[in-house]
Design a protein around this motif. Sequence first.
Motif, mmCIF file in Angstrom:
data_model
loop_
_atom_site.group_PDB
_atom_site.id
_atom_site.type_symbol
_atom_site.label_atom_id
_atom_site.label_comp_id
_atom_site.label_asym_id
_atom_site.label_seq_id
_atom_site.Cartn_x
_atom_site.Cartn_y
_atom_site.Cartn_z
ATOM 1 N N THR A 1 0.829 -1.207 0.000
ATOM 2 C CA THR A 1 0.000 0.000 0.000
ATOM 3 C C THR A 1 0.860 1.253 0.000
ATOM 4 N N THR B 1 -5.469 3.896 -6.562
ATOM 5 C CA THR B 1 -6.650 3.054 -6.332
ATOM 6 C C THR B 1 -6.909 2.145 -7.523
ATOM 7 N N ALA C 1 -4.120 -0.566 -7.843
ATOM 8 C CA ALA C 1 -4.253 -1.620 -6.836
ATOM 9 C C ALA C 1 -5.395 -2.563 -7.178
ATOM 10 N N SER C 2 -6.466 -2.022 -7.750
ATOM 11 C CA SER C 2 -7.600 -2.867 -8.128
ATOM 12 C C SER C 2 -7.255 -3.786 -9.285
ATOM 13 N N ASN D 1 -5.891 -7.311 -8.698
ATOM 14 C CA ASN D 1 -6.802 -8.400 -8.363
ATOM 15 C C ASN D 1 -7.259 -9.195 -9.576
ATOM 16 N N THR E 1 -6.001 -3.230 -1.954
ATOM 17 C CA THR E 1 -6.947 -2.395 -2.701
ATOM 18 C C THR E 1 -7.769 -1.525 -1.766
ATOM 19 N N ALA F 1 -14.759 -2.105 -6.831
ATOM 20 C CA ALA F 1 -13.831 -2.765 -5.917
ATOM 21 C C ALA F 1 -14.501 -3.923 -5.197
#
Length: 284
Positions: free
Chosen positions: A29, A108, A111-112, A115, A250, A273
Motif C-alpha cells: 500500500t 486506487t 491496486a484494483s 486483483n 486495494t 472494488a
Amino acid sequence: MALKAFTSGDLYRRFKPHLLMVLAQIGYTFLYFITEASFEHGMNPHVYITYRHIVAGVVMLPFAYFLERKQRPKLTIALFAEIFILSVLGVGLTLNMYFASLRYTSPTFLASMVNTIASLTFIIAVALRLEDLDLGNPRVIAKVVGTLVSLAGVMTMTLYKGPIMAFTLKRYPAQLSLTTWMSFVGAAQSAFFTVIVEHRKSAWTMGFNIDFWSTVYGGVVVSGLIVFIQLWCTEVKGPVFVTMFNPLSTILVAILAYFVLGEKLYLGSILGAAVVIIGLYSLL
C-alpha cells in the motif's frame, strides 16, 4: 499462567502467516503512494525500475548465496534463457508498464487491477489447456463465475467513474537465488529499454530526496523483505493463501487515497472494488 502463555504462543504460530501477509499488503500500500510521489517529483518510472532491482539484487545476493548453497542447481545456458524470459515477463516488461501506468491513472485503480491477475491467469491456463474447463464440475463453474465477476468489477471501475512460469521453479528450486537472478537480469533489461526511450542523462541522476527513498523502499522492503515473506507463506500455506490477501491492499489504498490525497471516491469505484473482491474470492 503457563497454560495461557502456551495458548498465546500457539495462536501466534497458527496465525503468523496471516499476520505476515497483512504486513506485506500494508507494505504494498505504501509502495503505491511513495512511487507516485517520486514520479510527480520527476523520477522516470523506467529509471526507477532499473535502480530498484539493482538494490533488490544487491540486498538479496548474500542471503541467496549463503542460505541456498546446497540446493542451488548448476546454471546452464538453457536455464539462464528461461530466467531471462521470466525476467522479461516478471520485471523488465511488466513492471515498466505497471509503474508507467501510475502516471496516467491513480493508486486506487492500479491496486484494483492487481486483483485481476488470478482471473487472467485462469483464462490463459484454459487457453493453453493447462486447466480443464469441465463445466459439469461445480469447482470449475465457481472459477469461471469468479473470473467473469472479477473482470466485470474492473470494467465497472474503469467505465463507471502467460501461464504462471512455475516450470522454471521446478528446474531451479532455489527461490531466493532465482529472485536475485531475476532482479539483476530485469534491471539490465530495464536499463536497456530506458536508454532507448529516455535520452536525457539527467534522468539517471538521483538526489537524496523522495526519489532515493522510493528506490530504497521498493528494493529493500518490497522486492526484498515482502518477496521473502510471500515465499515463506507460499511454502507454509500455499500460493492460494498468498493471493487471497491482495484485496486488502486495494481497500487500504482506496482509504488512504481518499483521506490523505483527497482523491474523489466515486460510487463506481466502491461498487467495482467490491465486485472485484467478490469475484476474486469466488475464483479462489
